[in-house]
Design an enzyme around this catalytic site. Structure first.
Site, PDB file in Angstrom:
ATOM      1  N   HIS A 106     -40.350 -47.310 -39.151  1.00  0.00           N
ATOM      2  CA  HIS A 106     -40.575 -45.953 -39.683  1.00  0.00           C
ATOM      3  C   HIS A 106     -41.460 -45.152 -38.713  1.00  0.00           C
ATOM      4  O   HIS A 106     -41.156 -44.002 -38.378  1.00  0.00           O
ATOM      5  CB  HIS A 106     -41.229 -46.081 -41.069  1.00  0.00           C
ATOM      6  CG  HIS A 106     -41.682 -44.796 -41.690  1.00  0.00           C
ATOM      7  ND1 HIS A 106     -41.154 -44.305 -42.856  1.00  0.00           N
ATOM      8  CD2 HIS A 106     -42.648 -43.917 -41.313  1.00  0.00           C
ATOM      9  CE1 HIS A 106     -41.777 -43.152 -43.161  1.00  0.00           C
ATOM     10  NE2 HIS A 106     -42.681 -42.899 -42.242  1.00  0.00           N
ATOM     11  N   GLU A 107     -42.544 -45.777 -38.256  1.00  0.00           N
ATOM     12  CA  GLU A 107     -43.461 -45.080 -37.338  1.00  0.00           C
ATOM     13  C   GLU A 107     -42.791 -44.811 -35.997  1.00  0.00           C
ATOM     14  O   GLU A 107     -42.986 -43.743 -35.403  1.00  0.00           O
ATOM     15  CB  GLU A 107     -44.736 -45.908 -37.101  1.00  0.00           C
ATOM     16  CG  GLU A 107     -45.556 -46.248 -38.331  1.00  0.00           C
ATOM     17  CD  GLU A 107     -45.834 -45.070 -39.226  1.00  0.00           C
ATOM     18  OE1 GLU A 107     -45.794 -43.922 -38.750  1.00  0.00           O
ATOM     19  OE2 GLU A 107     -46.073 -45.286 -40.415  1.00  0.00           O
ATOM     20  N   GLY A 119     -49.587 -46.091 -42.538  1.00  0.00           N
ATOM     21  CA  GLY A 119     -49.250 -45.904 -41.127  1.00  0.00           C
ATOM     22  C   GLY A 119     -49.332 -44.431 -40.777  1.00  0.00           C
ATOM     23  O   GLY A 119     -49.309 -43.568 -41.665  1.00  0.00           O
ATOM     24  N   HIS A 177     -40.749 -41.770 -35.898  1.00  0.00           N
ATOM     25  CA  HIS A 177     -41.512 -40.524 -35.710  1.00  0.00           C
ATOM     26  C   HIS A 177     -41.636 -40.165 -34.228  1.00  0.00           C
ATOM     27  O   HIS A 177     -41.652 -38.991 -33.868  1.00  0.00           O
ATOM     28  CB  HIS A 177     -42.926 -40.664 -36.299  1.00  0.00           C
ATOM     29  CG  HIS A 177     -43.021 -40.454 -37.778  1.00  0.00           C
ATOM     30  ND1 HIS A 177     -42.669 -39.263 -38.387  1.00  0.00           N
ATOM     31  CD2 HIS A 177     -43.459 -41.257 -38.774  1.00  0.00           C
ATOM     32  CE1 HIS A 177     -42.885 -39.360 -39.698  1.00  0.00           C
ATOM     33  NE2 HIS A 177     -43.362 -40.570 -39.963  1.00  0.00           N
ATOM     34  N   CYS A 186     -43.391 -41.109 -46.959  1.00  0.00           N
ATOM     35  CA  CYS A 186     -43.942 -40.632 -45.682  1.00  0.00           C
ATOM     36  C   CYS A 186     -44.990 -39.567 -45.976  1.00  0.00           C
ATOM     37  O   CYS A 186     -44.773 -38.698 -46.819  1.00  0.00           O
ATOM     38  CB  CYS A 186     -42.819 -40.039 -44.830  1.00  0.00           C
ATOM     39  SG  CYS A 186     -43.368 -39.421 -43.221  1.00  0.00           S
ATOM     40  N   LEU A 187     -46.112 -39.657 -45.281  1.00  0.00           N
ATOM     41  CA  LEU A 187     -47.172 -38.667 -45.492  1.00  0.00           C
ATOM     42  C   LEU A 187     -46.689 -37.262 -45.124  1.00  0.00           C
ATOM     43  O   LEU A 187     -47.235 -36.282 -45.610  1.00  0.00           O
ATOM     44  CB  LEU A 187     -48.414 -39.035 -44.668  1.00  0.00           C
ATOM     45  CG  LEU A 187     -49.114 -40.328 -45.110  1.00  0.00           C
ATOM     46  CD1 LEU A 187     -50.227 -40.687 -44.133  1.00  0.00           C
ATOM     47  CD2 LEU A 187     -49.670 -40.193 -46.527  1.00  0.00           C
ATOM     48  N   GLN A 202     -47.635 -36.756 -36.320  1.00  0.00           N
ATOM     49  CA  GLN A 202     -47.913 -36.264 -37.684  1.00  0.00           C
ATOM     50  C   GLN A 202     -49.205 -35.443 -37.742  1.00  0.00           C
ATOM     51  O   GLN A 202     -49.418 -34.703 -38.694  1.00  0.00           O
ATOM     52  CB  GLN A 202     -47.979 -37.440 -38.677  1.00  0.00           C
ATOM     53  CG  GLN A 202     -46.610 -38.103 -38.872  1.00  0.00           C
ATOM     54  CD  GLN A 202     -46.678 -39.271 -39.835  1.00  0.00           C
ATOM     55  OE1 GLN A 202     -47.033 -40.378 -39.462  1.00  0.00           O
ATOM     56  NE2 GLN A 202     -46.357 -39.007 -41.097  1.00  0.00           N
TER      57      GLN A 202
END
Ligand code: GNR
Ligand code: NI
Length: 172
Positions: free
Chosen positions: A136-137, A46, A140, A94-95, A51
């Site tokens: 989670h997304e 995702g 953000h 998480c990236l 990000q």
């Protein structure tokens, strides 16, 4: 299409609140395509626009990017309209917080509304990894990282680990 650099904590831009998309046009679709390319390049499942430094309410996701069949999903202006009382704990990464994995508790089932690639309103019922990843997304979009769901102690340990890894990468 282009692979964009993914911001990592504690970059202050990750704390921004993302803005509602007013029109789903070719510009927005190009942004989404760059996000897919960046997500696949980073081996993520995702990615939120913030990000890559773009504060718009746009998410991309593919829970199955490796097994041949790609399943790209795009969510514009997503909104959670229902959550279950049931909760589930799952390990998240998480990236923007590389190499750190911790358990996070969230509602087990959710219903979301969002606009698709053509600007049409869609409804999605999700559970399991899809529900976890979507929440989670969506965090953000509010400037929230999964670390913010942890205890202060776990969060500070994670941030120090991240800072150390960054230092080592710089000095080689
Ligand atoms: O690639 C990702 N994997 C992942 C695993 C468990 C729970 C959430 C995620 S999302 C993450 C990509 C990312 O950082 N999205 O914002
Ligand atoms: Ni993330």
């Amino acid at each position: 299409m282009a692979v964009r650099t993914i911001l990592t904590a504690p970059d202050p831009r990750l704390k921004a609140i993302s803005q509602t998309v007013e029109t789903v046009d070719n510009n927005l679709r190009r942004l989404a395509d760059d996000m897919f390319e960046s997500m696949y390049a980073a081996d993520g499942i995702g990615l939120a626009a913030i990000q890559i430094g773009v504060a718009k309410r746009v998410l991309v996701m593919d829970l199955n990017p490796k097994k041949g069949e790609k399943e790209p999903r795009l969510f514009i202006n997503p909104k959670i309209v229902w959550t279950s009382d049931d909760v589930a704990v799952s390990e998240e990464g998480c990236l923007s917080v590389p190499d750190i994995w911790e358990d996070v508790e969230r509602p087990a089932q959710i219903r979301a509304e969002y606009l698709d690639r053509d600007g049409r309103l869609q409804t999605l019922d999700a559970e399991g990894l899809l529900a976890t990843c979507l929440q989670h997304e969506m965090d953000h979009l509010e400037g929230i990282l999964f670390l913010d769901h942890l205890s202060k102690l776990k969060r500070s340990i994670a941030l120090r680990k991240l800072a150390k890894a960054k230092r080592l990468k710089e000095t080689g």
